[in-house]
Design a protein around this motif. Structure first.
Motif: not given
Length: 95
Positions: A71-91
Motif C-alpha cells: 500500500v505504501y510504495s505500490r510495489r507489486v510482487f508475486s508469491l505462492s498463496w500458501r505463503d500467507l499461512t505462515e504466521g511468522q511472516r503474514w498476519l
C-alpha cells in the motif's frame, strides 16, 4: 443459574484459538482484494492487498500464486498463496 462448561479433553490436547497460525485456513478463490500485514516490515512496507490471482494455463488446475501490492510504495510482487499461512511472516487483515 448457568453452569460453567468444563472441558473433557485430556491435558496437552488444547485446541488452537481461532486466528492462530495453526488454525488459519485460506481459500484461494476468496483471496482477491484481501488485506495482509507483514509481521516484520521492510522499507516501510507493512500493509499489503491482494490485487490479482494468477490463473493457471489449463483452467482445470488449481491456483498457485497471487499478486501482492504494498500500500505504501505500490510495489507489486508475486508469491505462492500458501505463503500467507505462515504466521511468522503474514498476519491477516491490517494491524
Amino acid at each position: 443459574m448457568s453452569e460453567a462448561v468444563k472441558s473433557s479433553s485430556a491435558p496437552g490436547s488444547e485446541v488452537q484459538a481461532f486466528g492462530s497460525p495453526a488454525a488459519r485456513r485460506l481459500s484461494p478463490n476468496k483471496l482477491l482484494l484481501s488485506k495482509w500485514t507483514a509481521a516484520s516490515p521492510h522499507n516501510k512496507e507493512k500493509h499489503f492487498i491482494v490485487t490479482g490471482v494468477i490463473q493457471p494455463e489449463p483452467p482445470a488446475t488449481r491456483i498457485e500464486s497471487i499478486e501482492l501490492e504494498a500500500v505504501y510504495s505500490r510495489r507489486v510482487f508475486s508469491l505462492s498463496w500458501r505463503d500467507l499461512t505462515e504466521g511468522q511472516r503474514w498476519l491477516q487483515g491490517w494491524q
